[in-house]
Each structure stands twice: as C-alpha cells, then as structure tokens.
Design a protein around this motif. Structure first.
Motif, PDB file in Angstrom:
ATOM      1  N   SER A 286      35.139  36.024  12.272  1.00  0.00           N
ATOM      2  CA  SER A 286      34.487  37.080  13.057  1.00  0.00           C
ATOM      3  C   SER A 286      33.250  36.590  13.789  1.00  0.00           C
ATOM      4  O   SER A 286      32.729  37.295  14.659  1.00  0.00           O
ATOM      5  CB  SER A 286      34.109  38.248  12.145  1.00  0.00           C
ATOM      6  OG  SER A 286      35.243  38.800  11.533  1.00  0.00           O
ATOM      7  N   GLY A 287      32.757  35.424  13.436  1.00  0.00           N
ATOM      8  CA  GLY A 287      31.553  34.914  14.075  1.00  0.00           C
ATOM      9  C   GLY A 287      31.322  33.462  13.737  1.00  0.00           C
ATOM     10  O   GLY A 287      32.122  32.828  13.037  1.00  0.00           O
ATOM     11  N   THR A 288      30.194  32.929  14.246  1.00  0.00           N
ATOM     12  CA  THR A 288      29.874  31.517  14.076  1.00  0.00           C
ATOM     13  C   THR A 288      28.411  31.354  13.700  1.00  0.00           C
ATOM     14  O   THR A 288      27.538  32.012  14.274  1.00  0.00           O
ATOM     15  CB  THR A 288      30.155  30.730  15.368  1.00  0.00           C
ATOM     16  OG1 THR A 288      31.531  30.897  15.730  1.00  0.00           O
ATOM     17  CG2 THR A 288      29.854  29.257  15.195  1.00  0.00           C
ATOM     18  N   VAL A 313      23.343  32.004  15.766  1.00  0.00           N
ATOM     19  CA  VAL A 313      24.325  32.965  15.283  1.00  0.00           C
ATOM     20  C   VAL A 313      25.049  33.551  16.487  1.00  0.00           C
ATOM     21  O   VAL A 313      24.417  33.933  17.477  1.00  0.00           O
ATOM     22  CB  VAL A 313      23.655  34.116  14.486  1.00  0.00           C
ATOM     23  CG1 VAL A 313      24.704  35.104  13.989  1.00  0.00           C
ATOM     24  CG2 VAL A 313      22.826  33.576  13.329  1.00  0.00           C
ATOM     25  N   SER A 314      26.373  33.619  16.432  1.00  0.00           N
ATOM     26  CA  SER A 314      27.126  34.276  17.505  1.00  0.00           C
ATOM     27  C   SER A 314      28.212  35.140  16.903  1.00  0.00           C
ATOM     28  O   SER A 314      28.685  34.893  15.794  1.00  0.00           O
ATOM     29  CB  SER A 314      27.730  33.241  18.463  1.00  0.00           C
ATOM     30  OG  SER A 314      28.625  32.384  17.793  1.00  0.00           O
ATOM     31  N   VAL A 323      33.278  33.760   8.539  1.00  0.00           N
ATOM     32  CA  VAL A 323      32.579  33.130   9.660  1.00  0.00           C
ATOM     33  C   VAL A 323      32.824  31.625   9.627  1.00  0.00           C
ATOM     34  O   VAL A 323      33.115  31.044   8.579  1.00  0.00           O
ATOM     35  CB  VAL A 323      31.062  33.411   9.638  1.00  0.00           C
ATOM     36  CG1 VAL A 323      30.782  34.894   9.788  1.00  0.00           C
ATOM     37  CG2 VAL A 323      30.415  32.863   8.378  1.00  0.00           C
ATOM     38  N   THR A 324      32.699  31.009  10.799  1.00  0.00           N
ATOM     39  CA  THR A 324      32.818  29.562  10.920  1.00  0.00           C
ATOM     40  C   THR A 324      31.419  28.958  10.977  1.00  0.00           C
ATOM     41  O   THR A 324      30.520  29.523  11.597  1.00  0.00           O
ATOM     42  CB  THR A 324      33.589  29.188  12.195  1.00  0.00           C
ATOM     43  OG1 THR A 324      34.902  29.752  12.136  1.00  0.00           O
ATOM     44  CG2 THR A 324      33.715  27.682  12.346  1.00  0.00           C
ATOM     45  N   VAL A 325      31.245  27.816  10.355  1.00  0.00           N
ATOM     46  CA  VAL A 325      29.987  27.071  10.398  1.00  0.00           C
ATOM     47  C   VAL A 325      30.207  25.832  11.256  1.00  0.00           C
ATOM     48  O   VAL A 325      31.160  25.073  11.028  1.00  0.00           O
ATOM     49  CB  VAL A 325      29.518  26.671   8.988  1.00  0.00           C
ATOM     50  CG1 VAL A 325      28.172  25.960   9.064  1.00  0.00           C
ATOM     51  CG2 VAL A 325      29.431  27.888   8.074  1.00  0.00           C
ATOM     52  N   VAL A 326      29.337  25.648  12.253  1.00  0.00           N
ATOM     53  CA  VAL A 326      29.477  24.511  13.161  1.00  0.00           C
ATOM     54  C   VAL A 326      28.191  23.701  13.189  1.00  0.00           C
ATOM     55  O   VAL A 326      27.115  24.184  12.856  1.00  0.00           O
ATOM     56  CB  VAL A 326      29.851  24.953  14.592  1.00  0.00           C
ATOM     57  CG1 VAL A 326      31.158  25.733  14.605  1.00  0.00           C
ATOM     58  CG2 VAL A 326      28.736  25.773  15.217  1.00  0.00           C
TER      59      VAL A 326
END
Length: 377
Positions: A286-288, A313-314, A323-326
């Motif tokens: 749902s987000g990053t 945060v996006s 959520v994805t962690v980049v």
C-alpha cells in the motif's frame, strides 16, 4: 533431498508436489481453439506423475482467449476490461470442461479453483486456499487454477499466471513450479540473437540475471514474459521452492525437457517459515518507506525498522498494511506490516524515540516494522 536438476522434477522423492503452469499460447491457437492433441500428451504426462506418487496442481491460462473466440472471433477479447471480463466468464466454463475431459480420459478427477490477487494477499483467505489445496490433493484430485478474470480489475489482479503459479505453490506447500513457455528457458540475451546461450541453472537471481529478461510475450496471446517468470522465480526461491522454465510447444513437453536436460532451473535460496513466505510473496503493497544507508545495513543484518532511519514516505496506508522498504537509491530492501499509518510515519520519520511522542501526541511504538513481521528481499 533437494531439487538440483530437471529430472528431479519428476522424482516423487524430491518433488512430491508440483505446480505446472500452462500459458495461453500453448493451450489455445491464434483463433481461440484449444490445441486438443497437444493437451492429450500433457494430460498423459500428468497422469504418469500421479502414478509415480506425485501430486500435481495445474495453473492454466486460456479462459479469455477461448471465451473471446466463442463470443466473437473477429474481435480482440482484451480490447477493454468489460470485454476481457465477459470473455473470461464464457471461457472459464470451456476451459474447465477441457481440462476435466482430458484428465478424465487419463482416469483423473479435476477440480476448479478461481482466485484473485486478494485471495492470496489476505492472510485468512490465503489459509483457506491452502486448506482447500491440501484436501483436494490428498483426495487425488488435480486442482486446475486460473485467475478469476471475470471479476478481477487492474487493481486486484496478478496480471500474469507466472506469479500466480508461484503464489499457489506457496499456498499449497509445493516443492517445485514448472512454467511451460514458448522458449527453452532463460537465455543470456534475446533467444533469436546470434550466440544466445541458454542458462541451465540459476543459483540465486541477481542484477545480471534480471538484465537478461525480455519483457514481452512473443505470442501476443498471453500477458506474461520472461520478466514475470523471473519475478515468479524470486517468490519461489525465497520460499524454498525450485522453479523451472521449459519449452512447452512440443508434444509431451515434460518428457522432452527431462530427457534432453533442456530448460532453466532456479534453485531455492532459503526456506522462509510460512508467515514470512506469505509476506515475501505478497504483490500489492500500500505504500513505500525510504530509509538511509545505516538503516539499510541494519535491516540486512536482521534488525527491525526504526523511525530514525526513515527519510521518506509515499502512498496512503493504515496501521497493519503491507509496505515496501527501499534504499536511498530506490532498490527494494524488504516488505512488511507497518505499525503506523502513512500520516504518522511522515510525522516521525527521522526522529529518535524521545522526539516521537511530541510529534504523534501519544507514546510511540518500539518499531515501525518489527522484524517478525518483515521479510528482507
């Protein structure tokens, strides 16, 4: 015993449970008619595997192509969403009947399972699907799975049956996935180029392997390509599942691949426990959250994600969403269930624990994503 070679795929001692994915271009010709004689040979191979003590799940494309031909063969069944959904609705009955008949001729019973992305993204529904697979397989049934394209939209669909096959393999506790393709496997460049070399074994997908993929389906009938197959292999390898790509255009394609040792096999890299395998295979975050270099190193060492390491945060998400962690450069590092909403993440990003209460208006939680609810990719 580990799966290391293509012949291991038909060895019940090494691959008791196998997911076999069949694409549209193999099952259906260009005018939407089933390739019945070819399917006869494949059904015979499935029967041989069952007699040898293996359990087989089929993930089959073809509903949209078959339904479109029945509705109006002069029109592209994928011309818009409504046309694709209507074609799938008609084609699902034809596809199920086709598989049921071909497997029955081999003394096997088929069972249909139609899934959407949400069915495998939601933990409770994932477990329900897992239980259904287990019961069908123990009863000697061959589950025939397809994405439920009659109701799926762009927001809630896999988009290709390669990744669906890998997720089904997770849910079913399979040992291996076999993707039948229109090429022999992964080549180090476009297969038609001079000097192109088949990559027979991949012991871990890295940037070099990803760069070899071609992003389109050559036939024009399917929705996948080599990129989607590598994405499926990444899901499989993290869950301790071997994945093979072989050429399905020939009669009895499994026998040919095994006898000639012709194909690409991706070896498992780790064996995440059930919950982490499910988290690692989920496809709709749902987000990053973007993190700094220090946080990246800590995550790779097995730490939880703390607010102090976040730099961006996006997306719009709620507490408990995936959520994805980049990294700072945008490379995917991990994904997991976030302890905060997106608004609260923005409020505490970069702040240490003693600063977070003032930003939130309440006592902060120990972590943004706990390591028990996160998978490093």
């Amino acid at each position: 015993m580990a799966i290391e070679t293509l012949p291991d795929l038909i060895d019940a001692a090494k691959a008791r449970r196998v997911v076999l994915k069949v694409g549209s271009s193999l099952l259906v010709d260009r005018v939407g008619q089933a390739r019945r004689e070819w399917l006869d040979t494949l059904a015979g191979e499935i029967a041989a595997m069952a007699r040898g003590g293996q359990q087989v799940i089929v993930v089959s494309s073809g509903a949209i192509a078959m339904g479109g031909a029945l509705l109006d063969p002069t029109l592209n069944p994928r011309r818009n969403l409504a046309a694709a959904q209507a074609s799938a609705s008609v084609g699902q009955i034809a596809l199920a009947g086709l598989w049921s008949g071909k497997l029955a001729a081999q003394g096997l019973t088929a069972g249909q399972m139609l899934l959407t992305l949400d069915d495998l993204e939601d933990r409770r529904r994932y477990l329900n699907a897992s239980a259904t697979f287990a019961h069908l397989l123990e009863a000697g049934v061959i589950p025939v799975v397809n994405e439920n394209d009659s109701v799926a939209t762009e927001e809630i669909r896999f988009g290709d049956n390669d990744r669906l096959a890998a997720r089904v393999a997770q849910a079913a506790g399979a040992d291996a996935v076999v993707l039948l393709s229109d090429v022999d496997g992964l080549y180090d460049r476009a297969p038609g180029e001079e000097g192109a070399r088949l990559v027979e074994i991949v012991n871990g997908i890295d940037a070099e392997i990803l760069a070899m993929a071609q992003g389109t389906s050559g036939s024009g009938l399917g929705s996948g390509g080599m990129v989607s197959k590598l994405q499926a292999a990444q899901i499989a390898e993290r869950a301790g599942i071997a994945l093979a790509i072989i050429n399905g255009t020939h009669d009895a394609p499994l026998s040919r691949a095994v006898e000639q040792s012709r194909g690409t096999i991706f070896l498992p890299q780790r064996s995440d426990k059930a919950r982490k395998a499910w988290l690692g295979g989920r496809l709709a975050p749902s987000g990053t959250l973007r993190v700094d270099a220090g946080c990246e190193a800590a995550l790779k060492a097995g730490a939880s994600l703390l607010a102090a390491g976040m730099v961006g945060v996006s997306g719009a998400f709620r507490r408990g969403d995936l959520v994805t962690v980049v990294s700072l450069k945008g490379a995917k590092l991990a994904q997991g269930l976030c302890e905060y909403s997106s608004a609260d993440c923005m409020a505490i990003a970069g702040k240490r624990e003693e600063q977070q209460e003032a930003a939130l208006g309440y006592a902060p939680r120990p972590t943004v994503i706990h390591r028990d609810h996160m998978v490093v990719l």
